[in-house]
Design a protein around this motif. Structure first.
Motif, mmCIF file in Angstrom:
data_model
loop_
_atom_site.group_PDB
_atom_site.id
_atom_site.type_symbol
_atom_site.label_atom_id
_atom_site.label_comp_id
_atom_site.label_asym_id
_atom_site.label_seq_id
_atom_site.Cartn_x
_atom_site.Cartn_y
_atom_site.Cartn_z
ATOM 1 N N TRP A 64 0.868 -0.982 0.008
ATOM 2 C CA TRP A 64 0.134 -0.044 0.040
ATOM 3 C C TRP A 64 0.976 1.230 0.118
ATOM 4 O O TRP A 64 1.880 1.362 0.567
ATOM 5 N N ALA A 65 0.280 2.547 -0.500
ATOM 6 C CA ALA A 65 1.127 3.542 -0.630
ATOM 7 C C ALA A 65 0.108 4.636 -0.501
ATOM 8 O O ALA A 65 -0.872 4.822 -1.229
ATOM 9 N N ASP A 66 0.642 5.700 0.439
ATOM 10 C CA ASP A 66 -0.300 6.808 0.738
ATOM 11 C C ASP A 66 0.579 8.013 0.136
ATOM 12 O O ASP A 66 1.776 8.107 0.414
ATOM 13 N N PHE A 67 0.179 8.873 -0.739
ATOM 14 C CA PHE A 67 0.801 9.873 -1.289
ATOM 15 C C PHE A 67 0.277 11.348 -0.643
ATOM 16 O O PHE A 67 -0.976 11.466 -0.522
ATOM 17 N N VAL A 68 1.004 12.169 -0.210
ATOM 18 C CA VAL A 68 0.714 13.442 0.414
ATOM 19 C C VAL A 68 1.166 14.525 -0.721
ATOM 20 O O VAL A 68 2.421 14.596 -0.912
ATOM 21 N N GLU A 69 0.246 15.246 -1.076
ATOM 22 C CA GLU A 69 0.902 16.498 -1.909
ATOM 23 C C GLU A 69 -0.344 17.800 -1.776
ATOM 24 O O GLU A 69 -1.538 17.142 -1.953
ATOM 25 N N ARG A 70 0.244 18.810 -1.689
ATOM 26 C CA ARG A 70 -0.837 19.982 -1.166
ATOM 27 C C ARG A 70 -1.487 20.559 -2.433
ATOM 28 O O ARG A 70 -2.385 21.026 -2.427
ATOM 29 N N ASN A 71 -0.761 20.589 -3.565
ATOM 30 C CA ASN A 71 -1.054 21.066 -4.592
ATOM 31 C C ASN A 71 -2.320 20.104 -5.360
ATOM 32 O O ASN A 71 -2.127 19.057 -5.697
ATOM 33 N N HIS A 72 -3.547 20.577 -5.640
ATOM 34 C CA HIS A 72 -4.611 19.980 -5.893
ATOM 35 C C HIS A 72 -4.446 19.500 -7.409
ATOM 36 O O HIS A 72 -4.780 18.356 -7.778
ATOM 37 N N ARG A 73 -4.006 20.234 -8.362
ATOM 38 C CA ARG A 73 -3.593 19.818 -9.869
ATOM 39 C C ARG A 73 -2.753 18.833 -9.857
ATOM 40 O O ARG A 73 -2.764 17.630 -10.640
ATOM 41 N N GLN A 74 -1.484 18.850 -8.913
ATOM 42 C CA GLN A 74 -0.564 17.639 -9.004
ATOM 43 C C GLN A 74 -1.381 16.430 -8.293
ATOM 44 O O GLN A 74 -1.153 15.461 -8.670
ATOM 45 N N CYS A 75 -2.261 16.429 -7.349
ATOM 46 C CA CYS A 75 -2.937 15.422 -7.038
ATOM 47 C C CYS A 75 -3.772 14.723 -8.054
ATOM 48 O O CYS A 75 -3.662 13.267 -8.151
ATOM 49 N N ALA A 76 -4.075 15.463 -8.994
ATOM 50 C CA ALA A 76 -4.940 14.855 -10.116
ATOM 51 C C ALA A 76 -3.775 14.050 -11.136
ATOM 52 O O ALA A 76 -4.038 13.173 -11.788
ATOM 53 N N VAL A 77 -2.597 14.440 -11.034
ATOM 54 C CA VAL A 77 -1.514 13.911 -11.974
ATOM 55 C C VAL A 77 -1.227 12.617 -11.205
ATOM 56 O O VAL A 77 -0.913 11.592 -11.638
ATOM 57 N N ILE A 78 -1.248 12.855 -9.730
ATOM 58 C CA ILE A 78 -0.855 11.384 -9.106
ATOM 59 C C ILE A 78 -2.020 10.413 -9.439
ATOM 60 O O ILE A 78 -1.400 9.185 -9.758
ATOM 61 N N LYS A 79 -3.319 10.627 -9.354
ATOM 62 C CA LYS A 79 -4.419 9.683 -9.602
ATOM 63 C C LYS A 79 -4.105 9.227 -11.112
ATOM 64 O O LYS A 79 -4.214 7.914 -11.152
ATOM 65 N N ALA A 80 -4.020 10.264 -12.023
ATOM 66 C CA ALA A 80 -3.633 9.561 -13.341
ATOM 67 C C ALA A 80 -2.455 8.820 -13.517
ATOM 68 O O ALA A 80 -2.719 7.624 -14.146
ATOM 69 N N ASN A 81 -1.349 8.878 -12.721
ATOM 70 C CA ASN A 81 -0.320 8.180 -12.788
ATOM 71 C C ASN A 81 -0.594 6.786 -12.224
ATOM 72 O O ASN A 81 -0.326 5.653 -12.736
ATOM 73 N N LEU A 82 -1.274 6.541 -11.128
ATOM 74 C CA LEU A 82 -1.936 5.347 -10.555
ATOM 75 C C LEU A 82 -2.545 4.545 -11.375
ATOM 76 O O LEU A 82 -2.648 3.478 -11.637
ATOM 77 N N GLU A 83 -3.695 5.092 -12.204
ATOM 78 C CA GLU A 83 -4.353 4.610 -13.249
ATOM 79 C C GLU A 83 -3.338 3.825 -14.320
ATOM 80 O O GLU A 83 -3.602 2.825 -14.492
ATOM 81 N N THR A 84 -2.559 4.764 -14.847
ATOM 82 C CA THR A 84 -1.740 4.226 -15.875
ATOM 83 C C THR A 84 -0.875 3.184 -15.478
ATOM 84 O O THR A 84 -0.703 2.345 -16.346
ATOM 85 N N CYS A 119 -2.050 0.838 -10.195
ATOM 86 C CA CYS A 119 -1.764 0.735 -8.850
ATOM 87 C C CYS A 119 -2.861 1.311 -8.149
ATOM 88 O O CYS A 119 -2.755 1.582 -6.826
ATOM 89 N N VAL A 120 -3.862 2.037 -8.771
ATOM 90 C CA VAL A 120 -4.881 2.860 -8.087
ATOM 91 C C VAL A 120 -5.666 1.969 -6.713
ATOM 92 O O VAL A 120 -5.914 2.372 -5.873
ATOM 93 N N GLN A 121 -5.736 0.556 -6.965
ATOM 94 C CA GLN A 121 -6.413 0.019 -5.760
ATOM 95 C C GLN A 121 -5.501 -0.275 -4.744
ATOM 96 O O GLN A 121 -5.963 -0.654 -3.410
ATOM 97 N N LYS A 122 -4.054 0.224 -4.792
ATOM 98 C CA LYS A 122 -3.305 -0.179 -3.420
ATOM 99 C C LYS A 122 -2.821 1.162 -3.156
ATOM 100 O O LYS A 122 -1.464 1.376 -2.635
ATOM 101 N N ALA A 123 -3.598 2.371 -3.305
ATOM 102 C CA ALA A 123 -2.929 3.799 -3.015
ATOM 103 C C ALA A 123 -4.063 4.607 -2.573
ATOM 104 O O ALA A 123 -5.244 4.370 -2.917
ATOM 105 N N GLY A 124 -3.755 5.661 -1.646
ATOM 106 C CA GLY A 124 -4.577 6.782 -1.327
ATOM 107 C C GLY A 124 -3.773 7.984 -1.597
ATOM 108 O O GLY A 124 -2.633 8.159 -1.537
ATOM 109 N N VAL A 125 -4.691 9.067 -2.039
ATOM 110 C CA VAL A 125 -3.920 10.218 -2.412
ATOM 111 C C VAL A 125 -4.565 11.443 -1.502
ATOM 112 O O VAL A 125 -5.874 11.499 -1.269
#
Length: 186
Positions: A67-87, A90-96
């Motif tokens: 499991w991995a938790d990702f912490v990022e304060r920039n909301h646009r960057q959080c969307a990038v992390i979510k897109a990268n998890l989809e790509t 790994c989306v089922q093993k992560a929290g943003v």
């Protein structure tokens, strides 16, 4: 930018949106995971602070983290992390978590076996963040590892509470310090 190794090896990752951001290079990510023994992260919980594109945490997931938790304060960057998890699948093993790092340290519940930090070089209080990480009881697992990337111009202390410096590596302008909580080192 691509995932270096593991199940998602070779998959392209979206980078950071800010021109001032400095994503962790493939070379440095590979070096970090070449140093770390797999038992530190495989099937374990990982935390990626100042996540940016999420490349460090995604690298851990690709290599077998549970499991991995990702912490990022920039909301646009959080969307990038979510897109990268989809790509990377790994989306089922992560929290943003779109939050400030200091706030997240009071909200997230450990233990984490691997904590990855590669904040902007302009951040001058990295030592304070490490002190806070070390002071939250049970946040970093016993024998857990904290990896802190920073500029060669910033010097960190060898000890923050129960976190002791085990390795110090330099890659050009990048420095990576490996701290461990307790344990005898690896």
């Amino acid at each position: 930018m691509r995932v270096v190794s593991g199940e998602a090896k070779g998959r392209r990752l979206k980078g950071t949106l800010s021109p001032k951001a400095r994503p962790t290079t493939e070379r440095v990510r590979a070096a970090i995971f070449n140093v770390l023994p797999p038992e530190v992260y495989q099937e374990m919980r990982v935390l990626d602070l100042y996540a940016g594109s999420g490349s460090l945490g995604i690298e851990a997931l690709s290599r077998g983290a549970g499991w991995a938790d990702f912490v990022e304060r920039n909301h646009r960057q959080c969307a990038v992390i979510k897109a990268n998890l989809e790509t990377t699948g790994c989306v089922q093993k992560a929290g943003v978590h779109c939050a400030d790092v200091a706030q997240s340290l009071t909200r997230l519940v450990g233990p984490y076996h691997l904590v990855l930090l590669d904040p902007p070089y302009r951040l001058q209080n990295l030592g304070e963040v490490l002190e806070k990480l070390a002071s939250v009881d049970g946040f970093v697992a016993e024998a857990g590892v904290v990896v802190a990337g920073h500029s060669k111009h910033l010097e960190l202390l060898p000890v923050y509470g129960p976190l002791a410096l085990r390795l110090h590596r330099r890659y050009g302008d990048n420095v990576v310090d490996f701290f461990q909580r307790g344990g005898s080192g690896w």
